[in-house]
Design an enzyme around this catalytic site. Structure first.
Site, PDB file in Angstrom:
ATOM      1  N   PRO A  75       4.548   8.976  10.855  1.00 64.44           N
ATOM      2  CA  PRO A  75       5.438   8.396   9.842  1.00 64.44           C
ATOM      3  C   PRO A  75       6.216   9.489   9.104  1.00 64.44           C
ATOM      4  O   PRO A  75       7.198   9.215   8.422  1.00 64.44           O
ATOM      5  CB  PRO A  75       4.478   7.655   8.903  1.00 64.44           C
ATOM      6  N   GLU A  93      -5.505  10.488   9.084  1.00 71.69           N
ATOM      7  CA  GLU A  93      -4.532  11.038   8.130  1.00 71.69           C
ATOM      8  C   GLU A  93      -3.440  11.830   8.841  1.00 71.69           C
ATOM      9  O   GLU A  93      -2.437  12.167   8.258  1.00 71.69           O
ATOM     10  CB  GLU A  93      -5.237  11.940   7.110  1.00 71.69           C
ATOM     11  N   ARG A 115      13.171   1.033  29.776  1.00 70.21           N
ATOM     12  CA  ARG A 115      14.144   0.008  30.166  1.00 70.21           C
ATOM     13  C   ARG A 115      15.539   0.581  30.426  1.00 70.21           C
ATOM     14  O   ARG A 115      16.394  -0.084  30.990  1.00 70.21           O
ATOM     15  CB  ARG A 115      14.198  -1.130  29.139  1.00 70.21           C
ATOM     16  N   ASP A 126      23.619  -4.202  25.056  1.00 70.24           N
ATOM     17  CA  ASP A 126      22.590  -4.408  24.045  1.00 70.24           C
ATOM     18  C   ASP A 126      23.018  -4.081  22.640  1.00 70.24           C
ATOM     19  O   ASP A 126      23.928  -3.297  22.433  1.00 70.24           O
ATOM     20  CB  ASP A 126      21.434  -3.441  24.296  1.00 70.24           C
TER      21      ASP A 126
HETATM   22  N1  ADE Z   1       1.896   6.433  12.771  1.00 71.06           N
HETATM   23  C1  ADE Z   1       1.640   5.709  11.657  1.00 71.06           C
HETATM   24  N2  ADE Z   1       2.757   5.116  11.216  1.00 71.06           N
HETATM   25  C2  ADE Z   1       3.752   5.452  12.082  1.00 71.06           C
HETATM   26  C3  ADE Z   1       5.126   5.140  12.154  1.00 71.06           C
HETATM   27  N3  ADE Z   1       5.729   4.372  11.247  1.00 71.06           N
HETATM   28  N4  ADE Z   1       5.847   5.656  13.179  1.00 71.06           N
HETATM   29  C4  ADE Z   1       5.247   6.454  14.083  1.00 71.06           C
HETATM   30  N5  ADE Z   1       3.961   6.789  14.061  1.00 71.06           N
HETATM   31  C5  ADE Z   1       3.210   6.289  13.075  1.00 71.06           C
END
Ligand code: ADE
Length: 244
Positions: A87, A114, A152, A167
């Site tokens: 994230p 984490e 794809r 697309d």
């Molecule tokens: N791991 C946890 N959340 C994530 C996200 N939003 N994108 C990629 N990997 C992740």
């Protein structure tokens, strides 16, 4: 294309990789997936793959040694993208999928808990992506999303090549609405233009619907879309209409 997926949860992938288009892509040998369990590369008797964070704090962090050993065992050709899911990374987009679809070999490393010891990110990973501004339980769903978007785009994987070109996102515009038979369902009729057989007018209608949908749902994309002067004027008029 060869796709190696390094994960603590290889079972996560068994259903999705055995279904639908990803399954067919493997059967036609356009793509080959190989799953690697990070835990198999930990060398203590408990197969420990994580540890507490230095400096304190909640949760566990994936240890570097098993991941380094696992990736070194793959003896990757120089230049192979090694993609970390996180994230704490730039957002993955259609352009990234298009670029990665050109590579003969990709490696995904699924983050967990984490996170992963930062030395893995710095020394082993060539790319890191988030799939959205929310936190998942782990990197596995993110890997699946990215691998699907990439696979794809490999020629022959999706039956109709035009559908890939048309697309959503391919020109930084969302897709237009689609309809099929019946032309009237309950009280709702299909837009008349689609029944007209006039392909030039249908193409114009579709393009306008793409511009309008992008304006409505993803106005952030419009800055990078190639719009005609007439489309720019249409959007300007809409903005003025919606400005109090
Ligand atoms: N791991 C946890 N959340 C994530 C996200 N939003 N994108 C990629 N990997 C992740």
């Amino acid at each position: 294309m060869q796709i190696d997926i390094c994960t603590l949860f290889p079972d996560f992938f068994s259903g999705p990789l055995q279904s639908s288009i990803l399954k067919r892509a493997q059967e036609s040998e356009r793509v080959q997936f190989q799953l690697h369990n990070i835990r198999d590369w930990s060398n203590d008797k408990h197969h420990t793959a994580d540890d507490r964070p230095f400096g304190g704090g909640p949760g566990m962090v994936l240890k570097p040694e098993p991941i380094f050993e696992m990736l070194e065992s793959l003896a990757l050709p120089a230049g192979t993208p090694v993609i970390l899911t996180s994230p704490r990374a730039p957002l993955f987009g259609q352009r990234d999928a298009e670029i990665l679809a050109q590579a003969p070999h990709l490696v995904f490393l699924c983050g967990h808990y984490e996170g992963i010891d930062e030395r893995v990110c710095e020394q082993l990973c060539t790319h890191a992506y988030s799939i959205g501004s929310y936190v998942l339980t782990g990197g596995e769903p993110a890997t699946l999303v990215m691998a699907d978007a990439i696979v794809r785009l490999i020629p022959g994987v999706v039956g109709c090549a035009d559908s890939v070109v048309q697309d959503s996102f391919s020109e930084n515009l969302l897709d237009c609405p689609h309809y099929t038979r019946p032309a009237k369902f309950r009280d709702w009729e299909v837009p008349e233009i689609l029944l007209s057989g006039n392909h030039a007018e249908i193409a114009k209608w579709r393009r306008k619907e793409q511009v309008l949908a992008t304006y409505k749902y993803r106005p952030d994309l419009l800055a990078q879309a190639m719009l005609t002067p007439a489309e720019t004027a249409l959007l300007q008029a809409l903005k003025e209409e919606n400005t109090p």
